[in-house]
Design an enzyme around this catalytic site. Structure first.
Site, PDB file in Angstrom:
ATOM      1  N   GLY A 183     -66.540  -6.089  54.610  1.00 14.50           N
ATOM      2  CA  GLY A 183     -67.619  -5.797  53.696  1.00 14.50           C
ATOM      3  C   GLY A 183     -67.323  -6.565  52.439  1.00 14.50           C
ATOM      4  N   TYR A 227     -69.359  -0.786  43.808  1.00  8.66           N
ATOM      5  CA  TYR A 227     -69.323  -0.544  45.164  1.00  8.66           C
ATOM      6  C   TYR A 227     -68.666  -1.186  46.172  1.00  8.66           C
ATOM      7  CZ  TYR A 227     -73.590  -3.600  46.019  1.00  8.66           C
ATOM      8  OH  TYR A 227     -74.220  -4.711  46.525  1.00  8.66           O
ATOM      9  N   GLU A 228     -68.222  -0.635  47.286  1.00  5.43           N
ATOM     10  CA  GLU A 228     -67.505  -1.155  48.447  1.00  5.43           C
ATOM     11  C   GLU A 228     -66.022  -1.223  47.838  1.00  5.43           C
ATOM     12  OE1 GLU A 228     -68.982  -3.756  51.371  1.00  5.43           O
ATOM     13  OE2 GLU A 228     -70.929  -2.997  51.116  1.00  5.43           O
ATOM     14  N   GLY A 229     -65.419  -0.360  46.864  1.00  3.58           N
ATOM     15  CA  GLY A 229     -64.062  -0.585  46.351  1.00  3.58           C
ATOM     16  C   GLY A 229     -64.444  -1.058  44.865  1.00  3.58           C
TER      17      GLY A 229
END
Lengths: 249, 380
Positions: free
Chosen positions: B241, B361-363
């Site tokens: 992602g 987001y996503e890390g």
């Protein structure tokens, strides 16, 4: 019914045109190429007709006169949905030569309807479609902004001053189309892009038709003057500038 | 070494650009009213962007990650809300299902994911477990032939408009993160309720909710991988992602740069175009350089993934760098626009708001630094 759409490869309409040193050629070094917008709409309409035909339109083919640099443009037309492509391997020098090459390449292929954009967005010559019909000894209808098929008959709307006229025609026919023939060009789908690589793109040798015209000199238009933004709440300033600066009122 | 795009990749990039142009007509209004882009998602599905990396045998486009990053970048130049819907669906949910699902699971879900009939959502974050994803409080109790889900998930993209959830939940708390499972859950299962639509700073046209599970039954065959594989699954999905989010951040930066470049060629100050003032020209040079660097990092990560090489480090570097420069470049784009940059009409303030989320987001950027530094330090 077999449909053929003639495709021109033209610089992207947002290209900043530069002339070469002696002003008799255009510098094409950093140009992005696209399908001529009129041809793209013609292709879109051809595909719409095929999809609605219930199988009576068996194929939509495309043809182009140009060198290998045009192949990306042709692949895009295949990705949009054309079934197969023919490229006549020659530089497109003028409308006469292009029409001659196309006519020679397809004379034995029995297309029922040939669609051409009314002009190409590079040189805007508006001559190729009519010449092609003459070479093929086919009927042609120009400036068509609506195209329907009713049984064996084509119903065509032609744009004329102040309105349009409705013309009926029967195949085989060359239809030279105007904007409005389709609402907007299609974006190729991912599946279409994937399938385009497997569709036939036949390259045929040119007959060597000679151009009847040549470009002598280009003159770029005067650069547009800068735009001056005036606040919408300040009409007095607009009147002042029109009066005192532009001096047109 | 080859930096040329293929003819196909160029066509995909152009198709995404043409699609993105259509988003521009209502992007400001959707941002203002936080309206989901229903018609645009439908068109995105019809064009095949929602299944572009799925294997053609399940109805997808079978395109590589590099093509995917090109599409995400082009769409993000105009509208990151649409891009994030595409990104979560493709690179977290569809990728996760295709890579780690059983053949039955793939056949059941992927064809409809590819057409966009199913939209995917990925449910990992919790009110008290964001970056610390090991401490999952949502429970997936093992009841023999099914699981029973209880708990709350937070910040779920497409929570309301998706139909396939992948839910990360704890089955064996005593085993800590080795007890976590990943379950495919029908969004309309009894016992699922949504919290209010989050009133976000940016990407306001994508729907984001918390999701509550109360005794939600999930068949055992909906588990992805072996018992306890859920945490590893989530990390693998996020690895993939990140490349999409890095491409998104690059696109946000590039979109702001393109607008700033155009504006600088039209706006005059002190009798000449502002692009002719060195103060502005140097800003443009720095913005362009950063975007090019980010794009190269994204492409390298995508290339590593496409050639089946480890890409975790490259993906984290791309995500960290692209997100950080997206913030810098959009801030400068607002600055170049001056007062016009601070109003909605010129888009760059929205791009600046959108950029901020890519650092979170996503890390988060901080998590990426952990991934990167651990990767560097694990080899003595």
């Amino acid at each position: 019914m077999k449909i053929l759409v003639c495709i021109s490869n033209v610089p992207d309409t947002t290209t900043r045109i530069k002339l070469s040193g002696d002003q008799n050629a255009i510098d094409l070094s950093s140009v992005q190429w696209i399908i001529n917008p009129w041809d793209e709409l013609a292709l879109t309409r051809a595909l719409e007709l095929k999809e609605a035909s219930g199988g009576s339109i068996s194929s939509v083919s495309i043809i182009h006169v140009g060198n290998a640099g045009s192949d990306a443009t042709l692949r895009k037309a295949l990705a949009i949905g054309a079934d197969d492509a023919i490229r006549v391997d020659a530089a497109p020098t003028d409308a006469y030569a292009v029409a001659h090459e196309i006519a020679e390449a397809i004379k034995d292929k029995n297309y029922d309807m040939i669609l051409c954009g009314i002009e190409s967005s590079d040189y805007n010559g508006s001559a190729m479609g009519g010449m092609l019909a003459e070479f093929l000894n086919m009927e042609s209808v120009s400036s068509v902004s609506k195209l329907e098929i009713e049984g064996d008959e084509l119903k065509l709307n032609r744009e004329i001053a102040g309105g349009f006229e409705v013309v009926s025609a029967t195949a085989p026919v060359v239809v030279i189309v105007q904007k409005g023939i389709a609402l907007e060009p299609r974006i190729p789908s991912m599946r279409g892009i994937m399938m385009a690589r497997k569709k036939p793109l036949e390259v045929v040798a040119a007959t060597g038709a000679e151009a009847l015209t040549e470009f002598v000199h280009y003159t770029p238009p005067q650069p547009k003057a800068a735009c001056k933004m005036i606040d919408a709440d300040n009409p007095a300033e607009l009147v002042n500038l029109l009066h005192n600066e532009a001096k047109i009122i | 070494m080859n930096f040329d795009y293929t003819e196909e990749q160029l066509m995909i990039k152009q198709a995404a650009r043409d699609f993105a142009r259509k988003l521009e007509a209502d992007v400001i209004e959707r941002d203002r009213t936080a309206t989901y882009p229903t018609a645009h998602v439908k068109e995105m599905a019809e064009l095949g962007f929602l299944g572009m990396m799925i294997d053609p045998k399940y109805g997808g486009g079978g395109m590589d990650s590099l093509s995917y990053t090109l599409a995400i970048e082009e769409i993000s130049k105009i509208d990151s809300s649409v891009a994030v819907i595409m990104s979560v669906h493709n690179s977290l949910v569809s990728y996760g299902l295709e890579k780690y699902g059983t053949e039955e699971q793939r056949q059941k879900y992927l064809p409809r994911m590819a057409t966009g009939e199913h939209i995917g959502a990925f449910l990992l974050s919790e009110p008290e477990a964001g970056s610390d994803a090991t401490s999952q409080k949502t429970l997936a109790e093992d009841k023999g032939d099914h699981y029973v889900l209880n708990g709350t998930k937070n910040w779920i993209t497409s929570a309301d408009h998706s139909s396939v959830y992948i839910v990360i939940a704890q089955t064996h708390p005593e085993k800590k993160h080795h007890g976590i499972n990943a379950l495919i859950v029908d969004r309309h299962s009894p016992g699922i309720t949504l919290g209010a639509h989050e009133d976000k700073m940016g990407m306001r046209s994508s729907d984001t909710h918390s999701v509550m599970f109360t005794d939600v039954k999930v068949p055992k065959e909906n588990r992805l991988g072996e018992d306890g594989f859920g945490f590893a699954f989530a990390m693998k999905a996020l690895e993939a992602g990140r490349i999409g989010i890095a491409a998104q951040a690059t696109g946000i930066a590039a979109g702001a740069y393109e607008r700033a470049l155009q504006y600088s060629r039209e706006r005059k100050a002190f009798g000449r175009l502002i692009s002719e003032h060195q103060a502005i020209a140097f800003k443009l040079a720095e913005m362009y350089l950063k975007i090019e660097n980010a794009r190269n990092l994204v492409h390298k990560a995508a290339w590593l993934k496409d050639t089946n090489k480890p890409y975790s480090l490259a993906g984290s570097m791309a995500k960290l760098y692209a997100a950080d420069i997206a913030m810098e470049v959009t801030t400068e784009a607002v600055q170049i626009h001056g007062g016009y940059g601070y109003v909605k009409e010129y888009h760059v303030e929205r791009l600046m708001r959108e950029a901020k989320l890519t650092q979170i987001y996503e890390g988060t950027s901080e998590i990426q630094k952990i991934v990167i530094s651990r990767s560097l330090l694990k080899h003595k």
